[in-house]
Motif scaffolding. Structure first.
Motif, PDB file in Angstrom:
ATOM      1  N   LYS A 339       0.869  -1.180   0.000  1.00  0.00           N
ATOM      2  CA  LYS A 339       0.000   0.000   0.000  1.00  0.00           C
ATOM      3  C   LYS A 339       0.905   1.229   0.000  1.00  0.00           C
ATOM      4  O   LYS A 339       1.832   1.319   0.814  1.00  0.00           O
ATOM      5  N   VAL A 340       0.647   2.147  -0.915  1.00  0.00           N
ATOM      6  CA  VAL A 340       1.463   3.341  -1.017  1.00  0.00           C
ATOM      7  C   VAL A 340       1.275   4.199   0.232  1.00  0.00           C
ATOM      8  O   VAL A 340       0.151   4.536   0.598  1.00  0.00           O
ATOM      9  N   LYS A 348       6.853   5.726  -9.900  1.00  0.00           N
ATOM     10  CA  LYS A 348       6.706   4.277  -9.803  1.00  0.00           C
ATOM     11  C   LYS A 348       7.497   3.686  -8.642  1.00  0.00           C
ATOM     12  O   LYS A 348       7.534   2.469  -8.472  1.00  0.00           O
ATOM     13  N   GLN A 349       8.122   4.543  -7.842  1.00  0.00           N
ATOM     14  CA  GLN A 349       8.887   4.062  -6.686  1.00  0.00           C
ATOM     15  C   GLN A 349       8.522   4.849  -5.423  1.00  0.00           C
ATOM     16  O   GLN A 349       9.359   5.505  -4.805  1.00  0.00           O
ATOM     17  N   PRO A 362       5.635  -8.388   6.798  1.00  0.00           N
ATOM     18  CA  PRO A 362       5.306  -6.957   6.686  1.00  0.00           C
ATOM     19  C   PRO A 362       6.561  -6.103   6.803  1.00  0.00           C
ATOM     20  O   PRO A 362       7.451  -6.392   7.607  1.00  0.00           O
ATOM     21  N   ASN A 363       6.616  -5.047   6.017  1.00  0.00           N
ATOM     22  CA  ASN A 363       7.831  -4.236   5.997  1.00  0.00           C
ATOM     23  C   ASN A 363       7.548  -2.883   5.364  1.00  0.00           C
ATOM     24  O   ASN A 363       6.819  -2.799   4.368  1.00  0.00           O
ATOM     25  N   LEU A 364       8.102  -1.835   5.942  1.00  0.00           N
ATOM     26  CA  LEU A 364       8.028  -0.512   5.334  1.00  0.00           C
ATOM     27  C   LEU A 364       9.213  -0.390   4.385  1.00  0.00           C
ATOM     28  O   LEU A 364      10.368  -0.450   4.804  1.00  0.00           O
ATOM     29  N   ARG A 365       8.920  -0.211   3.095  1.00  0.00           N
ATOM     30  CA  ARG A 365       9.971  -0.273   2.075  1.00  0.00           C
ATOM     31  C   ARG A 365      10.093   1.044   1.318  1.00  0.00           C
ATOM     32  O   ARG A 365       9.114   1.736   1.077  1.00  0.00           O
ATOM     33  N   PHE A 366      11.318   1.309   0.895  1.00  0.00           N
ATOM     34  CA  PHE A 366      11.648   2.533   0.177  1.00  0.00           C
ATOM     35  C   PHE A 366      12.148   2.128  -1.206  1.00  0.00           C
ATOM     36  O   PHE A 366      13.327   1.850  -1.393  1.00  0.00           O
ATOM     37  N   LEU A 367      11.232   2.081  -2.145  1.00  0.00           N
ATOM     38  CA  LEU A 367      11.539   1.520  -3.458  1.00  0.00           C
ATOM     39  C   LEU A 367      12.619   2.315  -4.185  1.00  0.00           C
ATOM     40  O   LEU A 367      13.278   1.785  -5.080  1.00  0.00           O
ATOM     41  N   LEU A 368      12.790   3.586  -3.807  1.00  0.00           N
ATOM     42  CA  LEU A 368      13.862   4.389  -4.402  1.00  0.00           C
ATOM     43  C   LEU A 368      15.236   3.782  -4.114  1.00  0.00           C
ATOM     44  O   LEU A 368      16.187   3.995  -4.871  1.00  0.00           O
ATOM     45  N   GLU A 369      15.335   3.030  -3.006  1.00  0.00           N
ATOM     46  CA  GLU A 369      16.611   2.435  -2.621  1.00  0.00           C
ATOM     47  C   GLU A 369      16.733   0.991  -3.109  1.00  0.00           C
ATOM     48  O   GLU A 369      17.711   0.311  -2.810  1.00  0.00           O
TER      49      GLU A 369
END
Length: 407
Positions: A339-340, A348-349, A362-369
């Motif tokens: 979920k964004v 897109k990231q 479950p994880n809070l992710r930073f798609l830029l990285e």
């Protein structure tokens, strides 16, 4: 009998479904009591914002992995060994997490302040206006903390969106549009104040009608449509509110094609500030109708409501929200789902709350990285029960400024 020792877990391992106790005095946190049932990610992020190293678990132990302490200890050791140099991935992640927490805290504070303002309108109009002006000044300042503001997902933890919660979210999106238009600060204040009060008249509508989602009778529908007039009459009687603000309150349901109410105005008779709030309010109404799908609501606005709003304003709203607005359920290129949580410069990231299809990991992710992007948008019915619970996919969606520092 000796008192049983409470289970202690790292604050980073809190999960929806747990009942926890905070290791704080009641004066040191924003909750009514120390015992808290975790019902939403918004609650968890708010608690994490208190900078606690641990919390006590009172119930829901079955949700925790058996090796939670060992896993966290290893994670903390690994993080401690990483160099926290300025500009590093760890540094940017910390900044993003802090920004989301600050946005959530500010959102909740503004809801509470807005409730206080509304309660004073009839009893002490001058105090209500002063407090509202202070609240609005804070909103504008939060927006201006960065030259390139983004949006973050926030919520109140309640399944029913209140008039005050809706007002703050509308104010945030309206100010984002105003920022894109480079409006003068006086207009920005009026825009925020009008957004804050735009649905004030609904509080004068009986609750059984106001909270009724479907199947309103014709008399009930007509009664509900009186709320712009009711709000305008109350505020106008105070002789304190600027003309722009009163126009927003009275005409936030007017559309440029003349199909709105209460006066069926057309574009030439609807000021720009009122058009902005009308557009944002229409979007949030669609968001409530389309089962927690901000992208579908945006697409419907763009395709089916285009004649009701200025094309240029719709275009700005699309840019403000991004292709994947906060709250959008997405499939990721690595096969996981999410979920964004916050928009970024790379559409897109975004930053996402992620899990596997069963709801695990479950994880809070930073798609830029990461070398991961959003592949597609998911519908609520496509999620498993576990994923639905982990992502809190059916929670109401509201927006606030990200408070990310300029890079």
């Amino acid at each position: 009998m000796a008192k049983a020792e409470l289970t202690k877990i790292p604050a980073s391992q809190m999960l929806v479904g747990l009942t926890i106790k905070l290791p704080l005095k009641w004066t040191q946190h924003p909750f009514f009591i120390n015992r808290i049932k975790l019902k939403s990610l918004a609650q968890i992020e708010l608690i994490r914002g208190l900078d606690l190293s641990f919390v006590y678990v009172l119930s829901g132990h079955e949700l925790l992995p058996e090796t939670i302490d060992e896993v966290e200890d290893a994670s903390e050791a690994e993080d401690a060994a990483k160099p926290k140099t300025k500009g590093s991935a760890l540094d940017s992640k910390s900044a993003a997490i802090k920004a989301m927490r600050i946005g959530q805290q500010r959102f909740l504070n503004n809801i509470n302040e807005s409730r206080s303002v509304f309660a004073k309108v009839g009893l002490d109009p001058e105090a209500a206006y002063r407090d509202a002006a202070t609240l609005v000044e804070g909103l504008v300042e939060h927006l201006q903390e960065t030259d390139t503001p983004y949006l973050t997902l926030v919520g109140s933890g309640e399944m029913e969106v209140s008039v005050t919660q809706h007002g703050i979210s509308v104010a945030v999106l309206s100010l984002m549009i105003g920022h894109a238009l480079d409006l003068p600060k006086s207009d920005m204040r009026d825009l925020a104040l009008g957004s804050l009060f735009h649905d004030f008249g609904k509080l004068k509508i009986p609750e059984n009608i106001r909270r009724k989602r479907n199947d309103l009778s014709e008399p009930e529908r007509n009664y509900l449509k009186m709320h712009p007039n009711l709000g305008f009459d109350t505020l106008n009687a105070c002789s304190l509110y600027p003309k722009n603000v009163l126009n927003i309150v009275l005409h936030h349901h007017e559309y440029i094609d003349g199909s709105g109410y209460p006066d069926h105005l057309t574009e030439k008779d609807i000021p720009q500030l009122t058009q902005i709030v009308s557009l944002v309010n229409d979007y949030e109404d669609l968001l409530a109708q389309f089962t927690f799908s901000p992208q579908l609501a945006l697409g419907t606005l763009f395709k089916s409501h285009a004649k009701q709003h200025s094309q240029s304003l719709i275009g700005i709203l699309v840019k403000v929200l991004g292709i994947f607005p906060p709250g959008t359920l997405v499939s990721l290129s690595d096969g996981s789902i999410g979920k964004v949580m916050m928009t970024t410069s790379e559409v897109k990231q975004p930053h996402v709350w992620s899990c596997n299809h069963a709801g695990g990991e479950p994880n809070l992710r930073f798609l830029l990285e990461e070398d991961v992007t959003v592949s597609s948008v998911l519908k609520l019915e496509e999620l498993t029960e576990g994923a639905l619970k982990t992502l809190q996919a059916d929670s109401p969606i509201s927006f606030y400024f990200s408070a990310m520092p300029d890079s």
